[in-house]
Enzyme design. Structure first.
Site, mmCIF file in Angstrom:
data_model
loop_
_atom_site.group_PDB
_atom_site.id
_atom_site.type_symbol
_atom_site.label_atom_id
_atom_site.label_comp_id
_atom_site.label_asym_id
_atom_site.label_seq_id
_atom_site.Cartn_x
_atom_site.Cartn_y
_atom_site.Cartn_z
ATOM 1 N N GLU A 147 -29.626 -29.088 7.250
ATOM 2 C CA GLU A 147 -29.783 -27.712 6.763
ATOM 3 C C GLU A 147 -28.674 -27.419 5.754
ATOM 4 O OE1 GLU A 147 -29.779 -25.092 10.139
ATOM 5 O OE2 GLU A 147 -31.554 -26.061 11.008
ATOM 6 N N TRP A 155 -33.052 -31.369 1.624
ATOM 7 C CA TRP A 155 -32.889 -32.805 1.388
ATOM 8 C C TRP A 155 -33.766 -33.638 2.320
ATOM 9 C CZ3 TRP A 155 -31.291 -35.682 -2.440
ATOM 10 C CH2 TRP A 155 -30.539 -35.054 -3.434
ATOM 11 N N ILE A 156 -34.970 -33.151 2.570
ATOM 12 C CA ILE A 156 -35.856 -33.851 3.495
ATOM 13 C C ILE A 156 -36.729 -34.844 2.723
ATOM 14 C CG2 ILE A 156 -37.588 -33.588 5.317
ATOM 15 C CD1 ILE A 156 -34.670 -32.330 5.774
ATOM 16 N N GLN A 207 -12.581 -67.147 -15.160
ATOM 17 C CA GLN A 207 -12.193 -67.059 -13.742
ATOM 18 C C GLN A 207 -12.245 -65.639 -13.200
ATOM 19 O OE1 GLN A 207 -8.521 -69.227 -13.345
ATOM 20 N NE2 GLN A 207 -9.607 -71.178 -13.169
ATOM 21 N N THR A 219 -22.586 -39.995 6.827
ATOM 22 C CA THR A 219 -21.787 -40.436 5.672
ATOM 23 C C THR A 219 -20.835 -41.581 6.067
ATOM 24 O OG1 THR A 219 -19.974 -38.934 6.131
ATOM 25 C CG2 THR A 219 -21.766 -38.063 4.744
ATOM 26 N N GLU A 264 -28.046 -40.322 6.541
ATOM 27 C CA GLU A 264 -28.039 -40.862 7.917
ATOM 28 C C GLU A 264 -26.610 -41.076 8.433
ATOM 29 O OE1 GLU A 264 -31.116 -43.390 9.119
ATOM 30 O OE2 GLU A 264 -32.370 -42.939 7.376
ATOM 31 N N GLY A 318 -21.814 -55.583 -19.152
ATOM 32 C CA GLY A 318 -21.310 -54.914 -20.349
ATOM 33 C C GLY A 318 -22.163 -53.696 -20.687
ATOM 34 N N GLY A 353 -32.517 -45.629 12.202
ATOM 35 C CA GLY A 353 -32.524 -45.475 10.750
ATOM 36 C C GLY A 353 -31.301 -46.085 10.085
ATOM 37 N N ARG A 354 -30.148 -45.950 10.715
ATOM 38 C CA ARG A 354 -28.908 -46.488 10.103
ATOM 39 C C ARG A 354 -28.974 -48.001 9.967
ATOM 40 N NH1 ARG A 354 -25.076 -42.337 13.567
ATOM 41 N NH2 ARG A 354 -25.331 -40.626 12.084
#
Ligand SMILES: Cc1cc2nc3c(=O)[nH]c(=O)nc-3n(C[C@H](O)[C@H](O)[C@H](O)COP(=O)(O)OP(=O)(O)OC[C@H]3O[C@@H](n4cnc5c(N)ncnc54)[C@H](O)[C@@H]3O)c2cc1C
Length: 384
Positions: free
Chosen positions: A127, A156-157, A280, A366, A364, A340, A243-244
């Site tokens: 929410e 953000w669903i 290298q 931070t 899921e 590049g 989910g994670r």
């Protein structure tokens, strides 16, 4: 200890790679540039077993082990994080959660649609004022006859704008705090539910659908509760546990794609009369990318293996999610540099990998919260 994959593991991995190459790769750049979610792909994923992989065949799943499931998600993640994210939301956050907590009626009605990809599912927890602190969510479920009325806002669903079914977490007893949180199954076209795209343009995962959902007196019946009244916090965390692991697999896929792109490029790009892969400093980047890829792949497979053994994999999932997502950002960042100026344009896929990888650090749980979970688990509760 056996690090080998079984024949069936290799077959699942190869089929997922073939699916991603045929159905996702050709449109990945255009979908990212257009910001378009293509719903016609959903049944194709279902047909390939990529929405019901670890779910019981009785509900249309494939009964794959978690090892096989993460191998498949690694392949999707290497090609398109938006679609790996779709599979994770539909299968891990919604399907595995319904299989574990749903009633027989919910499972027999909803899971076959979910695994076939004939319906789209969303998991609505976050929410505007309750992100990491999910227990403080403000969406309410007020008793109303034999059911409830939902009021509140989720944002953000993933799949929120297109979902046929939404798992909504609301508090049925705010005085009880997180013990009042309850999971409700709400049809996407329910009266009183308004859906709108999130504000602004996303940095990555642009081929996903991300929505704000507003619930204004949405009625739900007694058969629409998943996991019991007051059981929603456990349901929500159960979904995130699955989910994670899927996000960790996606992050391994991003690293593989970044490394593959860089190997191709540094073998062919020439400067100072030599291929750049012979410098290298460039070799140092490539070898670090490979070491991180290998170590986080093993962490992810170990967490999946523990799940297959029926062991608690709570700490292992957070370790895999945190380490693989950090490594994915670093790998994609290096890949842009090694390409590049070309890496700085959408003509090459590495800039999309970097933008997508940043999302994995956020959703899921931070990168901060995964480390808090790990440390709390290591420290244990203080005995007073
Ligand atoms: C691409 C994408 C897809 C998403 N899909 C879904 C979805 O399908 N369903 C859903 O419910 N949500 C979804 N989300 C939301 C996501 O889960 C939240 O954004 C996430 O949980 C963080 O919440 P927040 O954005 O409110 O950040 P906040 O919680 O406000 O955090 C802001 C910062 O503060 C830090 N922070 C907060 N609390 C602590 C603490 N105690 N200790 C240390 N640091 C802390 C965080 O780590 C972060 O860095 C999605 C997000 C994205 C980006």
């Amino acid at each position: 200890m056996d690090f080998g994959l079984s024949e069936q593991d290799v077959a699942v991995q190869a089929a997922a790679r073939a699916f991603a190459t045929e159905h996702l790769a050709p449109a990945a750049r255009r979908a990212d540039e257009d910001g378009s979610f293509d719903a016609t792909r959903v049944p194709l994923l279902g047909e390939a077993g990529l929405l019901g992989g670890p779910i019981d065949p009785a509900y249309g799943g494939r009964g794959w082990t978690h090892i096989q499931w993460v191998l498949a998600l690694m392949e999707l993640g290497a090609v398109d994080s938006s679609w790996r994210g779709f599979a994770t939301v539909q299968t891990c956050l919604c399907g595995m959660l319904l299989e574990r907590f749903g009633t027989d009626a919910q499972k027999s009605t909803l899971l076959p649609q979910l695994t076939a990809g004939s319906s789209v599912f969303a998991y609505a927890l976050t929410e505007p004022e309750a992100g990491t602190d999910v227990a403080s969510l403000r969406t309410t479920a007020t008793a109303d006859g034999d059911g409830w009325t939902l009021d509140g806002t989720k944002h953000w669903i993933t799949n929120g704008g297109v979902a046929d079914h939404v798992l909504v977490f609301a508090n049925a007893d705010p005085d009880a705090g997180k013990n009042g949180i309850t999971c409700f199954l709400v049809p996407g076209d329910a009266a009183g539910l308004a859906r709108a795209p999130v504000e602004g343009r996303e940095l990555g995962h642009r081929a996903s659908d991300h929505a704000t959902l507003t619930f204004d007196g949405v009625r739900v019946g007694p058969g629409d509760v998943g996991g019991g009244v007051g059981g929603g916090f456990e349901v929500a965390m159960g979904g995130l546990g699955e989910g994670r692991l899927g996000v960790a697999a996606g992050a391994v896929g991003i690293q593989q794609a970044a490394l593959d792109q860089c190997l191709d490029w540094t073998r062919t790009r020439r400067q100072f009369g030599r291929r750049i892969g012979d410098f290298q400093l460039v070799q140092s980047d490539l070898s670090e990318m490979y070491a991180s890829l290998e170590s986080t792949r093993l962490l992810t497979l170990k967490a999946a293996w523990q799940r297959d053994q029926g062991e608690s994999n709570h700490r292992a999932v957070s370790v895999a999610k945190w380490a693989a997502c950090e490594a994915a950002v670093t790998a994609a960042d290096r890949a842009v540099l090694l390409h590049g100026a070309r890496g700085y344009t959408s003509a090459y896929p590495v800039e999309r990998l970097l933008r997508d990888a940043k999302g994995l650090q956020i959703y899921e749980g931070t990168a901060h919260i995964q480390r808090i979970i790990i440390a709390r688990d290591l420290l244990g509760k203080e005995s007073r």
